[in-house]
Scaffold this motif. Structure first.
Motif, PDB file in Angstrom:
ATOM      1  N   UNK A  71      28.517 -20.572  22.377  1.00 46.03           N
ATOM      2  CA  UNK A  71      27.415 -21.530  22.462  1.00 46.03           C
ATOM      3  C   UNK A  71      27.920 -22.946  22.234  1.00 46.03           C
ATOM      4  N   UNK A  72      28.511 -23.213  21.061  1.00 39.76           N
ATOM      5  CA  UNK A  72      29.033 -24.542  20.768  1.00 39.76           C
ATOM      6  C   UNK A  72      29.990 -24.493  19.600  1.00 39.76           C
ATOM      7  N   UNK A  73      30.768 -25.585  19.439  1.00 34.26           N
ATOM      8  CA  UNK A  73      31.744 -25.668  18.360  1.00 34.26           C
ATOM      9  C   UNK A  73      32.001 -27.137  18.053  1.00 34.26           C
ATOM     10  N   UNK A  74      32.647 -27.383  16.927  1.00 37.17           N
ATOM     11  CA  UNK A  74      33.000 -28.746  16.553  1.00 37.17           C
ATOM     12  C   UNK A  74      34.094 -28.756  15.511  1.00 37.17           C
ATOM     13  N   UNK A  75      34.693 -29.932  15.332  1.00 39.82           N
ATOM     14  CA  UNK A  75      35.806 -30.096  14.412  1.00 39.82           C
ATOM     15  C   UNK A  75      35.713 -31.499  13.811  1.00 39.82           C
ATOM     16  N   UNK A  76      35.907 -31.616  12.498  1.00 41.98           N
ATOM     17  CA  UNK A  76      35.865 -32.905  11.809  1.00 41.98           C
ATOM     18  C   UNK A  76      36.856 -32.912  10.661  1.00 41.98           C
ATOM     19  N   UNK A  77      37.160 -34.103  10.175  1.00 41.52           N
ATOM     20  CA  UNK A  77      37.935 -34.223   8.945  1.00 41.52           C
ATOM     21  C   UNK A  77      37.043 -33.788   7.787  1.00 41.52           C
ATOM     22  N   UNK A  78      37.639 -33.205   6.766  1.00 39.39           N
ATOM     23  CA  UNK A  78      36.878 -32.770   5.598  1.00 39.39           C
ATOM     24  C   UNK A  78      36.134 -33.957   4.985  1.00 39.39           C
ATOM     25  N   UNK A  79      36.780 -35.104   4.925  1.00 40.28           N
ATOM     26  CA  UNK A  79      36.152 -36.299   4.355  1.00 40.28           C
ATOM     27  C   UNK A  79      34.917 -36.751   5.113  1.00 40.28           C
ATOM     28  N   UNK A  80      34.883 -36.506   6.419  1.00 39.48           N
ATOM     29  CA  UNK A  80      33.717 -36.880   7.224  1.00 39.48           C
ATOM     30  C   UNK A  80      32.627 -35.826   7.139  1.00 39.48           C
ATOM     31  N   UNK A  81      33.031 -34.585   6.950  1.00 39.80           N
ATOM     32  CA  UNK A  81      32.076 -33.481   6.873  1.00 39.80           C
ATOM     33  C   UNK A  81      31.463 -33.145   8.219  1.00 39.80           C
ATOM     34  N   UNK A  82      30.677 -32.098   8.225  1.00 44.56           N
ATOM     35  CA  UNK A  82      29.943 -31.671   9.418  1.00 44.56           C
ATOM     36  C   UNK A  82      28.463 -31.760   9.085  1.00 44.56           C
ATOM     37  N   UNK A  83      27.725 -32.399   9.946  1.00 47.61           N
ATOM     38  CA  UNK A  83      26.282 -32.535   9.779  1.00 47.61           C
ATOM     39  C   UNK A  83      25.675 -32.446  11.174  1.00 47.61           C
ATOM     40  N   UNK A  84      25.378 -31.223  11.587  1.00 48.94           N
ATOM     41  CA  UNK A  84      24.900 -31.011  12.948  1.00 48.94           C
ATOM     42  C   UNK A  84      23.611 -30.197  12.941  1.00 48.94           C
ATOM     43  N   UNK A  85      22.829 -30.401  13.943  1.00 52.84           N
ATOM     44  CA  UNK A  85      21.604 -29.629  14.153  1.00 52.84           C
ATOM     45  C   UNK A  85      21.749 -28.965  15.513  1.00 52.84           C
ATOM     46  N   UNK A  86      21.910 -27.662  15.507  1.00 55.81           N
ATOM     47  CA  UNK A  86      22.111 -26.907  16.742  1.00 55.81           C
ATOM     48  C   UNK A  86      20.781 -26.392  17.263  1.00 55.81           C
ATOM     49  N   UNK A  87      20.524 -26.647  18.524  1.00 55.67           N
ATOM     50  CA  UNK A  87      19.312 -26.151  19.171  1.00 55.67           C
ATOM     51  C   UNK A  87      19.657 -24.803  19.798  1.00 55.67           C
ATOM     52  N   UNK A  88      18.992 -23.756  19.309  1.00 51.01           N
ATOM     53  CA  UNK A  88      19.281 -22.392  19.723  1.00 51.01           C
ATOM     54  C   UNK A  88      18.015 -21.736  20.264  1.00 51.01           C
ATOM     55  N   UNK A  89      18.159 -20.561  20.842  1.00 53.29           N
ATOM     56  CA  UNK A  89      17.010 -19.813  21.363  1.00 53.29           C
ATOM     57  C   UNK A  89      16.285 -19.130  20.216  1.00 53.29           C
ATOM     58  N   UNK A  90      15.019 -19.461  20.038  1.00 55.41           N
ATOM     59  CA  UNK A  90      14.211 -18.896  18.963  1.00 55.41           C
ATOM     60  C   UNK A  90      14.215 -17.372  19.028  1.00 55.41           C
ATOM     61  N   UNK A  91      14.460 -16.762  17.868  1.00 56.39           N
ATOM     62  CA  UNK A  91      14.424 -15.309  17.769  1.00 56.39           C
ATOM     63  C   UNK A  91      15.723 -14.610  18.117  1.00 56.39           C
ATOM     64  N   UNK A  92      16.674 -15.317  18.703  1.00 53.81           N
ATOM     65  CA  UNK A  92      17.956 -14.699  19.069  1.00 53.81           C
ATOM     66  C   UNK A  92      18.851 -14.573  17.833  1.00 53.81           C
TER      67      UNK A  92
END
Length: 161
Positions: A71-92
Motif C-alpha cells: 500500500x505505502x511506505x516511508x523513511x525518515x531520520x529518527x530526529x525528524x520522526x514519522x507523523x503520517x495519516x494513511x488513508x485506507x479502505x474502511x473495514x479492511x
C-alpha cells in the motif's frame, strides 16, 4: 576622521577573501547554505547505510516481495520522526511493519481503535502489527526517545485473505 590600524587591513582582507572563496565552492553541488565537511560526509554515509538496512528489513527494494499487497511506505531520520495519516479502505485488514536502524529506541503510536504507544529498539529488526477492521484514516507516529539516532521506516501492506 578615524583611521584603520595597518595591522587590521590584512585581517579584514583575509576574511573577505575566505568568505568569497567559500561562496564559489558551494556552487558545485551542495545546497545553498550547506557545506560538506568530512564529519558531515561521514554522517551522511552512515545514514545511507542505515537507510539501506531499513529498506532491506522492510523489503522495500525492487524484487523484494512479502506476498501481501503493498500500500505505502516511508523513511525518515529518527530526529525528524514519522507523523503520517494513511488513508485506507474502511473495514479492511492491513499489516504494518516499522523498523528503526541506528541506536537507542523510538516510541511508536498507531491510532486505530485504541492507542497504546510501543517502544521499538533501533536494532534493525522490524516490529509488525496487524491492523484489523481499520477506520478510513490511520495515524502512525514515531518519535525518537532520548539519545536515539538513525533511520526509521514503515510499510503498510493490505492483507489479502
Amino acid at each position: 576622521m578615524r583611521r584603520i590600524s595597518p595591522v587590521l587591513v590584512p585581517v579584514f582582507s583575509a576574511v573577505f577573501i575566505v568568505g568569497c572563496s567559500g561562496e564559489s565552492e558551494d556552487k558545485g553541488g551542495s545546497p545553498e547554505g550547506v557545506r560538506s565537511s568530512s564529519s558531515d560526509s561521514g554522517a551522511s554515509d552512515r545514514e545511507k547505510v542505515l537507510e539501506e538496512r531499513a529498506e532491506k528489513a522492510l523489503a522495500l527494494r525492487a524484487g523484494d516481495e512479502t506476498g501481501a499487497s503493498f500500500v505505502e511506505a516511508g523513511m525518515e531520520r529518527v530526529g525528524d520522526g514519522i507523523h503520517t495519516r494513511s488513508v485506507l479502505s474502511t473495514g479492511a485488514s492491513y499489516s504494518l511493519a516499522v523498523v528503526c536502524s541506528g541506536t537507542g529506541e523510538v516510541r511508536l503510536t498507531v491510532s486505530v481503535k485504541r492507542t497504546e504507544p510501543q517502544t521499538v529498539a533501533c536494532d534493525g529488526v522490524p516490529v509488525r502489527q496487524r491492523l484489523a477492521d481499520v477506520p478510513t484514516q490511520v495515524g502512525i507516529d514515531v518519535d525518537g526517545l532520548a539519545g536515539a539516532s538513525g533511520i526509521v521506516g514503515w510499510r503498510i501492506d493490505e492483507v489479502v485473505e
